[in-house]
Design a protein around this motif. Structure first.
Motif: not given
Length: 150
Positions: A4-10, A12-20, A38-41, A46-47
């Motif tokens: 989650x942390x890596x994906x949010x950083x990728x 440039x958003x927050x972990x909270x946004x990704x969880x939402x 966890x997130x894949x390709x 989608x993101x």
């Protein structure tokens, strides 16, 4: 796979946004053995779409509708519905461009006004503390003529 942390950083958003986004089914994710997201390709794809639509000013509701249409079996109807969403977003993007142009033109006039004040050509009338009824009226007229009230 990305945490989650890596994906949010990728993105440039927050972990909270990704969880939402995962909680409202915009963004697919998997779970690891510890039940952490966890997130894949595919998640990246989608993101990227979500970020693009969000950047156009699309509402969460519009993005959700678009994503739901993408998940349905491919058909002329779903393709047409997605196309209509894209057309709406394009129109909104062009509206924001026009608003930005009007705002920039307004600010160009303000810069010229300040330059006249700094050159001693006119008195300083820019401090709202000193505005008169006439100053307020001129400011409102200028803003409305630009098609936008700031």
């Amino acid at each position: 796979m990305y945490t989650l942390k890596q994906f949010a950083k990728m993105f440039q958003t927050t972990e909270h946004t990704i969880r939402y986004y995962t909680d409202i089914n915009l963004l697919p994710r998997e779970r690891d053995k510890g039940n952490r997201r966890i997130f894949n390709e595919e998640s990246i794809n989608w993101m990227q779409g979500i970020v693009c639509l969000k950047g156009c000013g699309a509402s969460i509701e519009d993005i959700k509708e678009y994503c739901e249409l993408c998940r349905l079996p491919e058909s002329k109807e779903t393709l047409s519905a997605r196309y209509q969403i894209i057309l709406r977003q394009r129109e909104q993007a062009y509206q924001r461009v026009e608003e930005a142009k009007a705002t920039a033109a307004y600010m160009d006039e303000k810069v010229k006004h300040y330059e006249k004040i700094l050159a001693g050509v006119i008195p300083d009338d820019t401090n709202p503390e000193n505005w008169t009824e006439d100053t307020r009226r001129r400011n409102i007229d200028a803003l409305q003529n630009r098609g936008r009230f700031l």
